[in-house]
Design a protein around this motif. Sequence first.
Motif, PDB file in Angstrom:
ATOM      1  N   LYS A 108       0.848  -1.193   0.000  1.00 45.55           N
ATOM      2  CA  LYS A 108       0.000   0.000   0.000  1.00 45.55           C
ATOM      3  C   LYS A 108       0.883   1.242   0.000  1.00 45.55           C
ATOM      4  CE  LYS A 108      -4.606  -0.564   1.323  1.00 45.55           C
ATOM      5  NZ  LYS A 108      -5.332   0.555   0.889  1.00 45.55           N
ATOM      6  N   ASN A 109       1.525   1.450  -1.129  1.00 44.03           N
ATOM      7  CA  ASN A 109       2.402   2.599  -1.308  1.00 44.03           C
ATOM      8  C   ASN A 109       2.351   2.992  -2.784  1.00 44.03           C
ATOM      9  OD1 ASN A 109       4.275   0.714  -2.621  1.00 44.03           O
ATOM     10  ND2 ASN A 109       4.785   0.033  -0.558  1.00 44.03           N
ATOM     11  N   GLY A 110       3.032   4.036  -3.156  1.00 41.37           N
ATOM     12  CA  GLY A 110       2.984   4.546  -4.528  1.00 41.37           C
ATOM     13  C   GLY A 110       3.494   3.576  -5.573  1.00 41.37           C
ATOM     14  N   HIS A 111       4.380   2.691  -5.197  1.00 43.87           N
ATOM     15  CA  HIS A 111       4.918   1.724  -6.169  1.00 43.87           C
ATOM     16  C   HIS A 111       4.269   0.357  -6.042  1.00 43.87           C
ATOM     17  CE1 HIS A 111       7.474   0.778  -2.698  1.00 43.87           C
ATOM     18  NE2 HIS A 111       7.796   2.056  -2.680  1.00 43.87           N
ATOM     19  N   ARG A 112       3.367   0.181  -5.041  1.00 45.61           N
ATOM     20  CA  ARG A 112       2.604  -1.053  -4.801  1.00 45.61           C
ATOM     21  C   ARG A 112       3.499  -2.288  -4.745  1.00 45.61           C
ATOM     22  NH1 ARG A 112      -1.813  -2.523  -8.220  1.00 45.61           N
ATOM     23  NH2 ARG A 112      -2.912  -3.251  -6.386  1.00 45.61           N
ATOM     24  N   SER A 113       4.562  -2.202  -3.957  1.00 48.03           N
ATOM     25  CA  SER A 113       5.480  -3.334  -3.850  1.00 48.03           C
ATOM     26  C   SER A 113       6.282  -3.265  -2.564  1.00 48.03           C
ATOM     27  CB  SER A 113       6.419  -3.356  -5.052  1.00 48.03           C
ATOM     28  OG  SER A 113       7.167  -2.165  -5.127  1.00 48.03           O
ATOM     29  N   ILE A 114       6.928  -4.384  -2.238  1.00 47.30           N
ATOM     30  CA  ILE A 114       7.801  -4.427  -1.063  1.00 47.30           C
ATOM     31  C   ILE A 114       9.076  -3.649  -1.365  1.00 47.30           C
ATOM     32  CG2 ILE A 114       9.152  -5.936   0.454  1.00 47.30           C
ATOM     33  CD1 ILE A 114       7.041  -8.155  -0.141  1.00 47.30           C
ATOM     34  N   PRO A 180      -0.616 -10.225  -5.425  1.00 47.30           N
ATOM     35  CA  PRO A 180      -0.787 -11.457  -4.660  1.00 47.30           C
ATOM     36  C   PRO A 180       0.061 -11.445  -3.395  1.00 47.30           C
ATOM     37  CG  PRO A 180       0.777 -11.842  -6.407  1.00 47.30           C
ATOM     38  CD  PRO A 180       0.290 -10.421  -6.566  1.00 47.30           C
ATOM     39  N   PRO A 181      -0.256 -12.290  -2.414  1.00 48.95           N
ATOM     40  CA  PRO A 181       0.631 -12.385  -1.256  1.00 48.95           C
ATOM     41  C   PRO A 181       1.994 -12.879  -1.731  1.00 48.95           C
ATOM     42  CG  PRO A 181      -1.143 -14.026  -1.127  1.00 48.95           C
ATOM     43  CD  PRO A 181      -1.383 -13.196  -2.339  1.00 48.95           C
ATOM     44  N   HIS A 182       3.038 -12.246  -1.269  1.00 55.64           N
ATOM     45  CA  HIS A 182       4.391 -12.668  -1.643  1.00 55.64           C
ATOM     46  C   HIS A 182       5.388 -12.159  -0.618  1.00 55.64           C
ATOM     47  CE1 HIS A 182       4.088  -8.643  -3.455  1.00 55.64           C
ATOM     48  NE2 HIS A 182       5.408  -8.589  -3.411  1.00 55.64           N
ATOM     49  N   MET A 183       6.564 -12.731  -0.633  1.00 55.10           N
ATOM     50  CA  MET A 183       7.635 -12.307   0.262  1.00 55.10           C
ATOM     51  C   MET A 183       8.980 -12.683  -0.356  1.00 55.10           C
ATOM     52  SD  MET A 183       7.058 -15.176   3.237  1.00 55.10           S
ATOM     53  CE  MET A 183       8.663 -15.475   3.919  1.00 55.10           C
ATOM     54  N   TYR A 184      10.033 -12.039   0.133  1.00 49.76           N
ATOM     55  CA  TYR A 184      11.382 -12.337  -0.333  1.00 49.76           C
ATOM     56  C   TYR A 184      12.012 -13.366   0.598  1.00 49.76           C
ATOM     57  CZ  TYR A 184      11.126  -8.547  -3.660  1.00 49.76           C
ATOM     58  OH  TYR A 184      10.762  -7.756  -4.720  1.00 49.76           O
ATOM     59  N   LEU A 185      12.503 -14.461   0.010  1.00 50.61           N
ATOM     60  CA  LEU A 185      13.250 -15.462   0.770  1.00 50.61           C
ATOM     61  C   LEU A 185      14.723 -15.075   0.819  1.00 50.61           C
ATOM     62  CD1 LEU A 185      11.619 -18.677  -0.747  1.00 50.61           C
ATOM     63  CD2 LEU A 185      11.056 -17.544   1.408  1.00 50.61           C
ATOM     64  N   ALA A 186      15.155 -14.331  -0.192  1.00 55.96           N
ATOM     65  CA  ALA A 186      16.513 -13.779  -0.296  1.00 55.96           C
ATOM     66  C   ALA A 186      16.401 -12.572  -1.224  1.00 55.96           C
ATOM     67  CB  ALA A 186      17.467 -14.830  -0.870  1.00 55.96           C
ATOM     68  N   ASP A 187      17.505 -11.863  -1.436  1.00 59.88           N
ATOM     69  CA  ASP A 187      17.460 -10.668  -2.289  1.00 59.88           C
ATOM     70  C   ASP A 187      16.915 -10.960  -3.685  1.00 59.88           C
ATOM     71  OD1 ASP A 187      18.259  -8.914  -0.395  1.00 59.88           O
ATOM     72  OD2 ASP A 187      20.364  -8.868  -1.003  1.00 59.88           O
ATOM     73  N   LEU A 191       8.848 -15.679  -3.029  1.00 59.10           N
ATOM     74  CA  LEU A 191       7.863 -16.723  -2.791  1.00 59.10           C
ATOM     75  C   LEU A 191       6.501 -16.105  -3.068  1.00 59.10           C
ATOM     76  CD1 LEU A 191       7.510 -19.681  -1.838  1.00 59.10           C
ATOM     77  CD2 LEU A 191       7.058 -18.765   0.433  1.00 59.10           C
ATOM     78  N   ILE A 192       5.834 -16.585  -4.127  1.00 63.20           N
ATOM     79  CA  ILE A 192       4.509 -16.086  -4.513  1.00 63.20           C
ATOM     80  C   ILE A 192       3.464 -16.974  -3.842  1.00 63.20           C
ATOM     81  CG2 ILE A 192       2.969 -15.520  -6.434  1.00 63.20           C
ATOM     82  CD1 ILE A 192       5.627 -14.044  -6.650  1.00 63.20           C
ATOM     83  N   GLY A 193       2.478 -16.368  -3.198  1.00 63.12           N
ATOM     84  CA  GLY A 193       1.390 -17.132  -2.603  1.00 63.12           C
ATOM     85  C   GLY A 193       1.458 -17.231  -1.092  1.00 63.12           C
ATOM     86  N   GLU A 194       2.467 -16.626  -0.517  1.00 60.95           N
ATOM     87  CA  GLU A 194       2.612 -16.662   0.935  1.00 60.95           C
ATOM     88  C   GLU A 194       3.361 -15.421   1.365  1.00 60.95           C
ATOM     89  OE1 GLU A 194       5.014 -19.630   3.735  1.00 60.95           O
ATOM     90  OE2 GLU A 194       3.508 -20.651   2.522  1.00 60.95           O
ATOM     91  N   ASP A 195       2.973 -14.878   2.517  1.00 60.61           N
ATOM     92  CA  ASP A 195       3.741 -13.766   3.076  1.00 60.61           C
ATOM     93  C   ASP A 195       3.930 -14.017   4.560  1.00 60.61           C
ATOM     94  OD1 ASP A 195       1.254 -13.056   4.158  1.00 60.61           O
ATOM     95  OD2 ASP A 195       0.859 -11.560   2.634  1.00 60.61           O
ATOM     96  N   LYS A 196       4.591 -13.111   5.227  1.00 60.62           N
ATOM     97  CA  LYS A 196       4.936 -13.337   6.648  1.00 60.62           C
ATOM     98  C   LYS A 196       3.707 -13.501   7.529  1.00 60.62           C
ATOM     99  CE  LYS A 196       9.435 -11.211   6.480  1.00 60.62           C
ATOM    100  NZ  LYS A 196       9.838 -10.197   5.561  1.00 60.62           N
TER     101      LYS A 196
END
Length: 198
Positions: A108-114, A180-187, A191-196
Motif C-alpha cells: 500500500k504505497n505509490g509503487h505497490r510493492s515491497i 498477490p501475497p508474496h515475500m522475499y526469501l533472499a534478495d 515466494l509467490i502465494g505466501e507472506d509473513k
Amino acid sequence: MSDQQVDQGKRTWLIATGCAGAVGGVATAVPFVSTFAPSERAKAAGAPVEVDISGLKPGEKLTVEWRGKPVWIVRRTPEQLEALKQLDAALADPNSDRKAYPTPDYAKNGHRSIKPEYFVAVGICSHLGCSPSDKFASGPQPSLPDDWTGGFLCPCHGSTFDMAGRVFKNKPAPDNLEVPPHMYLADTKLLIGEDKKA
C-alpha cells in the motif's frame, strides 16, 4: 538327467517370480515417491511458487503461474519509478483503497510493492479477465495517450494501467491489478502465494 530338469524348472520359476516381484515393487514405489511432490491439484489450489529473479534486468518482466493465473514480476527502471509519482490525478484508485482486490499492507504505497524496483501482480484485468499487454515504452503509441509513461494496456476494451498496476480513470476496468501475497526469501528469490502473515 531328470534331476537336472527339475533344477532347470526351479531356476526358471525363481527367476520368473523374482522378476514379477521386482516389477511389483517398482510399481508400488513410484506412486509412493511421487506423493512427496505437490500435485497439480495442490499447485492449482494455491501452493506457493518460488521464483529466482536474479536474471531479471531493469525494464524486463517474468511471468510465472500461481493458482492457474499468470503472475508478473517486473523489474522497473529508475525512470519508470519516477514517472509513478506524477500520475495520481489521472488514476481511478491511486492509493489502492478499493476492496475488490485488497492490496496487502506491504504494497500500500505509490509503487505497490515491497521493494520499489520489483512489481509483483496477477496479470489479469479486473474488467473481464483478459490479460493486458506490456506497453513499457513511453510516448505516443496506438491506443495510448500521447503522454504515456509506460504500463499495461488491456487490448479487449482499452483499460490502461501504470507501471504499478493502477488503473487510469474512465476505463472499463473497475480496479487496479491484484497484488498477490508474496515475500522475499533472499534478495533475488521470491515466494509467490505466501507472506509473513500467512
